[in-house]
Design an enzyme around this catalytic site. Structure first.
Site, PDB file in Angstrom:
ATOM      1  N   SER A 134       9.752  82.398  58.397  1.00  0.00           N
ATOM      2  CA  SER A 134      10.857  83.174  58.953  1.00  0.00           C
ATOM      3  C   SER A 134      11.077  84.472  58.184  1.00  0.00           C
ATOM      4  O   SER A 134      10.819  84.542  56.976  1.00  0.00           O
ATOM      5  CB  SER A 134      12.132  82.333  58.899  1.00  0.00           C
ATOM      6  OG  SER A 134      13.140  82.872  59.705  1.00  0.00           O
ATOM      7  N   PRO A 135      11.549  85.530  58.858  1.00  0.00           N
ATOM      8  CA  PRO A 135      11.884  86.768  58.136  1.00  0.00           C
ATOM      9  C   PRO A 135      12.953  86.510  57.082  1.00  0.00           C
ATOM     10  O   PRO A 135      13.972  85.883  57.370  1.00  0.00           O
ATOM     11  CB  PRO A 135      12.413  87.685  59.241  1.00  0.00           C
ATOM     12  CG  PRO A 135      11.844  87.139  60.510  1.00  0.00           C
ATOM     13  CD  PRO A 135      11.761  85.656  60.317  1.00  0.00           C
ATOM     14  N   GLN A 183       9.194  92.529  61.808  1.00  0.00           N
ATOM     15  CA  GLN A 183      10.498  92.514  62.460  1.00  0.00           C
ATOM     16  C   GLN A 183      11.168  93.866  62.237  1.00  0.00           C
ATOM     17  O   GLN A 183      11.388  94.270  61.097  1.00  0.00           O
ATOM     18  CB  GLN A 183      11.386  91.400  61.899  1.00  0.00           C
ATOM     19  CG  GLN A 183      12.725  91.264  62.616  1.00  0.00           C
ATOM     20  CD  GLN A 183      13.673  90.307  61.909  1.00  0.00           C
ATOM     21  OE1 GLN A 183      14.180  90.621  60.829  1.00  0.00           O
ATOM     22  NE2 GLN A 183      13.908  89.143  62.495  1.00  0.00           N
ATOM     23  N   TYR A 215      23.745  93.055  63.310  1.00  0.00           N
ATOM     24  CA  TYR A 215      23.182  94.374  63.069  1.00  0.00           C
ATOM     25  C   TYR A 215      23.356  95.234  64.320  1.00  0.00           C
ATOM     26  O   TYR A 215      23.988  94.809  65.295  1.00  0.00           O
ATOM     27  CB  TYR A 215      21.726  94.250  62.612  1.00  0.00           C
ATOM     28  CG  TYR A 215      21.587  93.494  61.307  1.00  0.00           C
ATOM     29  CD1 TYR A 215      22.320  93.880  60.188  1.00  0.00           C
ATOM     30  CD2 TYR A 215      20.746  92.391  61.192  1.00  0.00           C
ATOM     31  CE1 TYR A 215      22.217  93.187  58.992  1.00  0.00           C
ATOM     32  CE2 TYR A 215      20.642  91.692  59.996  1.00  0.00           C
ATOM     33  CZ  TYR A 215      21.386  92.096  58.901  1.00  0.00           C
ATOM     34  OH  TYR A 215      21.292  91.409  57.713  1.00  0.00           O
ATOM     35  N   ARG A 260      14.808  88.486  68.471  1.00  0.00           N
ATOM     36  CA  ARG A 260      15.698  87.541  67.791  1.00  0.00           C
ATOM     37  C   ARG A 260      17.128  87.775  68.263  1.00  0.00           C
ATOM     38  O   ARG A 260      17.620  88.907  68.261  1.00  0.00           O
ATOM     39  CB  ARG A 260      15.617  87.673  66.271  1.00  0.00           C
ATOM     40  CG  ARG A 260      16.654  86.816  65.552  1.00  0.00           C
ATOM     41  CD  ARG A 260      16.420  86.685  64.066  1.00  0.00           C
ATOM     42  NE  ARG A 260      15.458  85.639  63.780  1.00  0.00           N
ATOM     43  CZ  ARG A 260      15.391  84.992  62.601  1.00  0.00           C
ATOM     44  NH1 ARG A 260      16.236  85.289  61.619  1.00  0.00           N
ATOM     45  NH2 ARG A 260      14.489  84.061  62.393  1.00  0.00           N
ATOM     46  N   GLY A 262      12.547  79.290  56.579  1.00  0.00           N
ATOM     47  CA  GLY A 262      12.721  80.300  55.554  1.00  0.00           C
ATOM     48  C   GLY A 262      12.770  79.711  54.162  1.00  0.00           C
ATOM     49  O   GLY A 262      11.807  79.789  53.394  1.00  0.00           O
ATOM     50  N   ARG A 263      13.899  79.090  53.811  1.00  0.00           N
ATOM     51  CA  ARG A 263      14.073  78.574  52.449  1.00  0.00           C
ATOM     52  C   ARG A 263      12.986  77.578  52.036  1.00  0.00           C
ATOM     53  O   ARG A 263      12.568  77.591  50.875  1.00  0.00           O
ATOM     54  CB  ARG A 263      15.465  77.957  52.310  1.00  0.00           C
ATOM     55  CG  ARG A 263      16.575  79.007  52.284  1.00  0.00           C
ATOM     56  CD  ARG A 263      17.957  78.356  52.121  1.00  0.00           C
ATOM     57  NE  ARG A 263      19.009  79.354  52.024  1.00  0.00           N
ATOM     58  CZ  ARG A 263      19.632  79.885  53.064  1.00  0.00           C
ATOM     59  NH1 ARG A 263      19.290  79.528  54.293  1.00  0.00           N
ATOM     60  NH2 ARG A 263      20.586  80.778  52.897  1.00  0.00           N
TER      61      ARG A 263
END
Length: 757
Positions: A413-414, A492, A574, A622, A715-716
């Site tokens: 994941s970004p 991305q 965003y 996304r 991600g993590r």
């Protein structure tokens, strides 16, 4: 102690018995008669029965003599019966359960008052050492102390009714009926074996449907008898043509009860008064009995500090209850959205049903019923297992987006690293992204790469608005393609909007820079954190044109760098996300108001990027599918937003949630965002990427097999273990082409030996 128990249901009676065994004087108040009860069968787990056996062998022996046990779950999908075994249920009649507990309480000297409302809670609290409120969902004791207990009651979107059939089913049976009014579902299970007092046995039959289906079918106008007759007709095959009967049965909506606190002074909540969990994952009686066990253990023989004992009871039970309620919420939502799954292939539908709460997973189901699970895998596309073909887990099957075929379904994941200088990715990014690419994932994504200097979140964010940045990205892309062949590399692109000009995360997340700030733009002049964040300027026509140009230019540079996939960031508050959400878009022009207008600018940017991005390379979007805040993007709007991007050429939707407003209240939990991806996928048929607290390969396989996602982004877990995918392959004994170890790393493809235990 003198103990008052309000409510003579199973939880209250069992708590009374356990406390009486400890030597306390216990009195129970029950408004109804001894034989009064709602519902029919009660399901208890082996875990609960084990606790009962340890606490009171007499009750356990009496229950064990009555139980009906079965292992199978039958799922009927469009006339096709599928059976999954190994599930292990035990049930008995609710009335018989109450009789056993009445007898046990009488032996132990508990004073039972039937047909007697309890005194006022304050009177009880002043007259007894301990007051146990076991008076159900509509607890009068809880309501009297609502200011302290802090109850929240939330109603579901379905109507259901408890009925019974006078014969014993062979297994738990779930069946759907696709009627002219909508989808109706049956949950049925046996609770009494045939015997001298019940020649045919008995089964519980719960009929459930969405509120609008219930009204359209006219059930809102039916009394108990007519409802039972009509339900029996709808599910005649499952019931073998037999009638259904009620027991003061009425159509209702399930209410989820949550309390901030479970005790106040010497008053404590137990069972449904404290919490509820949807019937589709088990019995509320099970939770109440487990509460009684924990309460008796905490109270003991009469502690000097009763409030401390009650706090210990809550501390012991709350984590388990919270976990159960999360699973129950997922299960309840699944049934509320059932109409979206009926078109699935039969085995996938059955697998989806069995794993809906995320408590039963792919690997867990394989242990229960390997034959059934293997059949689901074959339907999904996993190669047939054989002497020369080891088992291929679902996550290691390929997936194609436009001209790009990913070798497996895992996405890195970004993740923003905040380690760039002037937008230029450096050696850190080469090592960070290179390591993840070497780790075996099918697709590795960059962090959000900003399309302008003013579009950065922090001074440490990367960009693609200058040639120096493009050159640095080209170096990283070439490394990935050369050193990790077969790994796809995606970029991305995004613009920070009103969330820009802030410090890097570890210096104060979302805090404005102490100096060197740049002006912000957004859909509307609303600061992200009122009183803290800078007020952005509303983006005008010239500003919109400039942003579109910035995105298109960045997309062109990304293509030249050699990226395989491009994702447009329209989530997390965003800039583009700020146009989509009604909480952040207060415009009154053609770019604000109804969803069609709020979509206008993000779609314009998408079109500009798609035109600049090579036609054979895929593009994803996304989205934040919910804002986790009142008045924000609804689940229905999220589907419409996804549909709009898909219609413009998006090859997949990357479904995230939240981070749009600072006062959000997410419902965190394991894979908590996946239901939103699930809904978009099954409503639109568009490929989706699921993300959000997906941490195990078992969860990945489960989500894919159930048809809730096509790709899973983690991600993590990839921060914790850059070789997460390769290790997932090793742990599943998979060594095929979808997860090749780089040649220099092959010596480490097996876990190293450890010290002796």
């Amino acid at each position: 102690m003198r103990v008052a128990v309000v409510g003579g249901g199973p939880g209250g009676l069992y708590a009374a018995a356990l406390l009486a065994r400890q030597g306390h004087g216990v009195e129970v108040w029950e408004r109804g008669a001894p034989e009064d009860t709602f519902g029919f069968g009660v399901v208890l787990s082996d875990e609960t029965l084990g606790g009962i056996e340890r606490a009171d062998t007499a009750v356990h022996a009496a229950l064990s003599a009555e139980f009906v046990r079965w292992d199978d779950v039958d799922v009927v999908h469009r006339g096709r019966l599928l059976t999954s075994g190994g599930h292990g249920f035990a049930a008995l009649g609710r009335r018989r359960l109450l009789e056993i507990l009445h007898e046990r309480c009488a032996v132990l000297g508990v004073r039972l008052r039937f047909r007697t409302p309890a005194p006022d809670p304050r009177t009880l609290a002043g007259s007894f050492d301990l007051v146990v409120a076991a008076d159900g969902v509509h607890s009068a004791v809880r309501d009297a102390g609502a200011a302290h207990f802090g109850p929240t009651l939330t109603s579901g979107r379905c109507r259901y009714i408890w009925l019974a059939a006078d014969f014993a089913l062979d297994a738990f049976r779930f069946e759907i009926a696709e009627t002219g009014h909508g989808v109706m579902q049956l949950h049925a299970y046996p609770y009494a074996r045939p015997g001298p007092h019940d020649p045919s046995g008995s089964s519980t039959a719960i009929v459930e449907m969405r509120e609008e289906v219930w009204r359209a079918a006219g059930f809102d106008l039916c009394d108990e008898a007519e409802s039972a007759a009509r339900c029996a007709k709808v599910f005649a095959e499952a019931l073998r043509g037999r009638p259904l009967r009620g027991n003061r049965s009425a159509w209702t909506r399930f209410r989820t009860v949550v309390n901030t606190r479970w005790s106040h002074g010497n008053v404590v909540l137990l069972g449904d008064a404290a919490h509820t969990a949807h019937f589709s994952i088990g019995s509320g009686t099970k939770l109440a009995v487990e509460d009684a066990l924990a309460l008796a253990e905490a109270v003991g023989a009469g502690p000097d500090d009763l409030p401390a004992a009650l706090a210990a009871y809550e501390a012991a039970r709350r984590p388990a209850v919270a976990s159960t309620q999360r699973a129950a919420a997922a299960s309840m939502r699944w049934f509320e959205e059932l109409a979206g799954y009926t078109a699935q292939p039969a085995r996938q539908f059955a697998f989806n049903l069995l794993t809906r709460s995320r408590r039963v997973t792919h690997e867990n189901l394989r242990l229960r019923d390997e034959r059934f699970t293997s059949a689901v895998e074959r339907d999904f596309g996993c190669p047939e297992e054989g002497p020369d073909q080891p088992r291929t887990p679902p996550m290691f099957t390929p997936f194609t987006l436009r001209g790009l075929t990913l070798r497996n379904r895992v996405v890195v994941s970004p993740m923003d690293m905040y380690a760039a200088e002037d937008g230029v990715p450096g050696d850190f990014h080469l090592v960070h992204l290179g390591a993840r690419a070497l780790g075996g994932a099918g697709l590795v994504m960059t962090e959000m790469v900003c399309v302008s200097a003013e579009g950065r979140i922090t001074p440490g964010c990367t960009g693609l608005y200058a040639q120096e940045q493009a050159d640095a990205w080209t170096r990283i892309v070439r490394f990935v393609h050369a050193s990790a062949p077969g790994t796809a590399f995606g970029v991305q692109l995004g613009h920070s909007g009103r969330k820009g000009s802030t410090r890097v995360m570890w210096e104060g997340m979302d805090d404005p820079l102490p100096e060197g700030n740049w002006p912000l733009v957004a859909a509307s002049p609303l600061p992200y954190r009122p009183g803290v964040s800078a007020v952005p300027g509303a983006l005008d026509a010239a500003g919109r044109a400039a942003v579109r140009s910035d995105f298109a230019a960045a997309a062109g540079r990304a293509a030249d760098c050699g990226f395989d996939l491009l994702e447009l960031h329209c989530a997390h508050g965003y800039l583009l996300s700020g146009f989509l959400s009604p909480l952040t878009n207060h415009r009154t022009d053609a770019y604000g108001g109804p969803l069609e207008n709020r979509l206008r600018f993000p779609l314009e940017v998408f079109d500009a990027v798609r035109a600049a991005w090579p036609a054979d390379r895929p593009m994803t979007v996304r989205l934040s599918a919910t804002d986790w805040a009142p008045g924000g993007t609804s689940a229905e709007e999220a589907v419409e937003i996804a549909a709009a991007f898909a219609a413009r050429g998006a090859d997949a939707i990357d479904v995230s949630t939240g981070q749009v407003v600072a006062d959000e209240a997410p419902e965190y939990g394991r894979s908590y965002q996946t239901p939103y991806a699930d809904r978009i996928r099954n409503a639109l048929g568009v490929p989706v990427i699921a993300v959000g607290a997906i941490s195990s390969w078992d969860d990945v396989n489960s989500l894919l097999l159930a048809g809730r996602a096509d790709l899973c982004a983690l991600g993590r877990p990839h921060l914790y273990d850059p070789q997460w995918t390769l290790h997932a392959a090793a742990e599943q004994s998979y060594a095929g082409p979808a997860a090749p170890w780089p040649a220099p790393y092959r010596a480490g493809s097996r876990p190293p030996p450890t010290g002796r235990g």
